[in-house]
Scaffold this motif. Structure first.
Motif, PDB file in Angstrom:
ATOM      1  N   SER A 153      29.294  23.098  55.776  1.00 16.03           N
ATOM      2  CA  SER A 153      29.556  21.787  56.661  1.00 16.03           C
ATOM      3  C   SER A 153      29.117  20.527  55.739  1.00 16.03           C
ATOM      4  O   SER A 153      28.468  20.319  54.870  1.00 16.03           O
ATOM      5  CB  SER A 153      28.585  21.914  58.042  1.00 16.03           C
TER       6      SER A 153
ATOM      7  N   ARG B 101      29.375  15.814  56.351  1.00 17.22           N
ATOM      8  CA  ARG B 101      30.033  14.630  57.021  1.00 17.22           C
ATOM      9  C   ARG B 101      29.993  13.680  55.878  1.00 17.22           C
ATOM     10  O   ARG B 101      28.870  13.362  55.056  1.00 17.22           O
ATOM     11  CB  ARG B 101      29.011  14.404  57.954  1.00 17.22           C
TER      12      ARG B 101
ATOM     13  N   THR C 260      31.808  11.480  62.513  1.00 16.57           N
ATOM     14  CA  THR C 260      32.167  12.663  62.856  1.00 16.57           C
ATOM     15  C   THR C 260      32.203  13.500  61.802  1.00 16.57           C
ATOM     16  O   THR C 260      31.980  13.021  60.494  1.00 16.57           O
ATOM     17  CB  THR C 260      33.685  12.770  63.468  1.00 16.57           C
ATOM     18  N   THR C 261      32.010  14.657  61.713  1.00 17.17           N
ATOM     19  CA  THR C 261      31.888  15.968  60.920  1.00 17.17           C
ATOM     20  C   THR C 261      33.076  16.216  60.174  1.00 17.17           C
ATOM     21  O   THR C 261      34.032  16.545  61.067  1.00 17.17           O
ATOM     22  CB  THR C 261      31.191  17.018  61.277  1.00 17.17           C
TER      23      THR C 261
END
Length: 581
Positions: free
Chosen positions: A333, A335, A341-342
């Protein structure tokens, strides 16, 4: 930045001391010459002291030349070091930093702001030492000649400091405005020249002129205000100097009339004042110099305080040999700094040597972020990216980027020869290796047809080569690099259908035997892919081979049929195709 230069600074200061001593001696000789030769009309007394004065003048000139030349060498060496240091730091900053700062403004910081710091850190030190030594020697000579006149002079000396203090706040504000405006002007010029085709095609000449005019007006106002402040300060200092000189002459005339002073002493003292006031003024003006340089320093320190997004590990010895090229993303993951927003969320996949993995999806889905993580422009916030099972964080940046080659979306070309552009893939490569890479990239024939072959100079806006030819040079560069992992970011973007087809075979040769991850909207090579990953809103929504994903009828099918029908509504196209069986 001054390491290795400090001993030369000491030599410069020593020259300053000797120069000040020589000038002081010459002034004292002038007083003796006036009393013993001019007033008495003695030619014998003239010759002796004239020879002494000439010898001192020659020695002073030689010392002044040596000190001045060395001071310039030290200051320019400092500028070069500082500029290289800032430039090296800038090259390690993450991509989003350059999206937040205009290139022209960064250029201004690397030029004018660096020189402003030099004015404070080197020239300022040299000037301060010179002014201090000179003021001390001239003041000592003045007190030796006439302590009462000297005392009267130094009573008024604080006026110089008060004048400089009065102007310092305005000078700093104006200097900061001027540096910012200069960066803005440079940015407009750089952007306009870089988009010259847009300017000419859309008739934006007047708009660009007005845009430059707005920024130039700010620079003009700052420059005029700076000039006015400097002029006001200079004129005020001249008035203060005049008051001091008149006070000395008035006291001197009275003492001569009383027989307490000779004309030679008064003239010598007046000459000492003419030499004393400039260094005293320089010492008072040092605050203004530092204040003005602070504006440039703040802008430069802003860059130096920006930390790279990634750094080399403390120990990077876990892997010693060349990796096979197994790339794995484990629940990654990420950002972007400052983003709301990611970009990626829980992305996982594995790519093995010899495989072609295509990463596709709608615009803004997060595909290009994967390439930035594979090259370690950034590290993931969660999860891990590995190469042969070793986390990328454990590789030094230089070593990792030897193993992972990026063919970016924008064809990057250096202002250099064709040979140098290909060789930057592997510095020190032989001419034979460069030519073999060009042949493999289907570039040798058009390179050989250039006026000077591989020694022809090209640049990003070169009219000699087409976009497809430049892309084949980039492929040759990647072939020469011979890394086990290859990342292709939109390799056919900006090319027409014929040019895109022309680079397919060079791309196949480039990908052979390597772990290849292709990030693309163009699905022309999709049927050849071992696996296709479909990313949407940062998540992996589909994975499989071309035929499997078409049969599945999801996002990939819509993207594929949109491409097949020339960019129409993929949803309707796919629905019609599915209804027709």
């Amino acid at each position: 930045m001054t390491r290795g230069l400090r001993r030369w600074l000491v030599v410069v200061w020593l020259c300053t001391v000797l120069g000040a001593l020589a000038e002081t001696s010459a002034i004292l000789l002038f007083g003796d010459l006036t009393d013993n030769a001019l007033q008495k009309g003695s030619l014998d007394a003239f010759w002796t002291q004239a020879v002494q004065w000439l010898v001192i003048a020659v020695l002073g000139a030689a010392i002044g030349y040596a000190g001045g030349s060395l001071a310039v060498w030290v200051s320019e060496r400092f500028v070069m070091r500082l500029r290289e240091h800032v430039f090296e730091h800038v090259q390690r900053l993450p991509p989003h930093f350059f999206q937040l700062h205009r290139q022209g403004d960064l250029l201004s910081r690397l030029t004018g702001d660096v020189e402003a710091i030099e004015q404070m850190a080197v020239s300022g030190l040299i000037g301060t030492a010179s002014a201090l030594f000179s003021a001390v020697f001239y003041a000592a000579a003045a007190f030796w000649l006439r302590w009462d006149l000297a005392a009267a002079t130094f009573v008024l000396a604080p006026l110089f400091w008060l004048a400089a203090r009065r102007f310092s706040a305005g000078v700093k504000a104006v200097a900061r405005e001027g540096r910012v405006a200069d960066g803005a002007v440079t940015s407009v010029v750089e952007e306009s020249l870089g988009n010259l085709v847009l300017t000419q095609a859309y008739g934006r000449h007047d708009a660009e002129r007005r845009r430059l005019g707005r920024e130039a007006s700010a620079w003009f106002r700052a420059a005029v205000r700076s000039a006015r402040l400097n002029q006001a300060y200079g004129q005020l200092v001249q008035v203060i100097e005049t008051v001091c000189v008149l006070a000395v002459i008035g006291i001197g005339v009275w003492e001569i009339s009383e027989g307490q002073m000779t004309l030679g002493q008064l003239l010598s003292f007046a000459a000492l004042l003419s030499y004393l006031y400039p260094p005293v003024r320089s010492l008072a003006q040092l605050g203004l110099l530092v204040t003005a340089a602070t504006a440039g320093a703040e802008r430069l320190v802003e860059i130096l305080d920006t930390r790279p997004a990634v750094t080399d590990p403390a120990h990077s010895g876990r892997q010693t040999g060349r990796p096979d090229g197994v790339v794995e993303m484990r629940d990654v993951s990420f950002r972007y700094p400052g983003a709301e927003t990611t970009a990626l969320m829980g992305l996982s996949f594995t790519a093995h040597p010899g495989e072609l993995v295509i990463l596709t999806g709608p615009s803004g889905a997060g595909k290009s972020t994967v390439s930035k993580l594979l090259l370690r422009f950034y590290d993931p916030e969660a999860g891990e990216v590995t190469l042969d099972g070793v986390p990328l964080r454990d590789f030094s940046l230089d070593r990792l980027r030897e193993y992972v080659t990026l063919l970016p979306q924008e064809t990057l070309v250096l202002h250099d020869t064709v040979r140098a552009n290909i060789a930057c893939g592997r510095p020190g490569a032989s001419d034979r290796a460069i030519e073999e890479a060009a042949r493999a990239a289907d570039a040798h024939d058009f390179v050989a047809a250039l006026p000077e072959g591989y020694d022809t100079w090209i640049d990003p806006n070169s009219a000699q080569l087409s976009g497809g030819q430049l892309q084949r040079l980039a492929i040759a560069r990647a072939i020469l690099r011979d890394a086990p992992v290859l990342v292709l970011d939109e390799p056919t973007t900006g090319l027409d259908a014929m040019a895109a087809r022309r680079i397919v075979e060079p791309l196949r040769r480039l990908m052979a035997g390597r772990t290849t991850i292709m990030i693309t909207h163009d699905l022309g090579l999709a049927p050849d892919a071992d696996r296709i990953l479909v990313v949407e809103e940062g998540r992996l929504v589909e994975t499989g081979r071309h035929d499997e994903l078409l049969a599945h009828g999801g996002t990939y099918a819509r993207l594929h049929w949109s491409r097949e029908t020339g960019g129409g509504d993929g949803e309707e196209t796919y629905a019609g195709w599915a209804a027709a069986g």
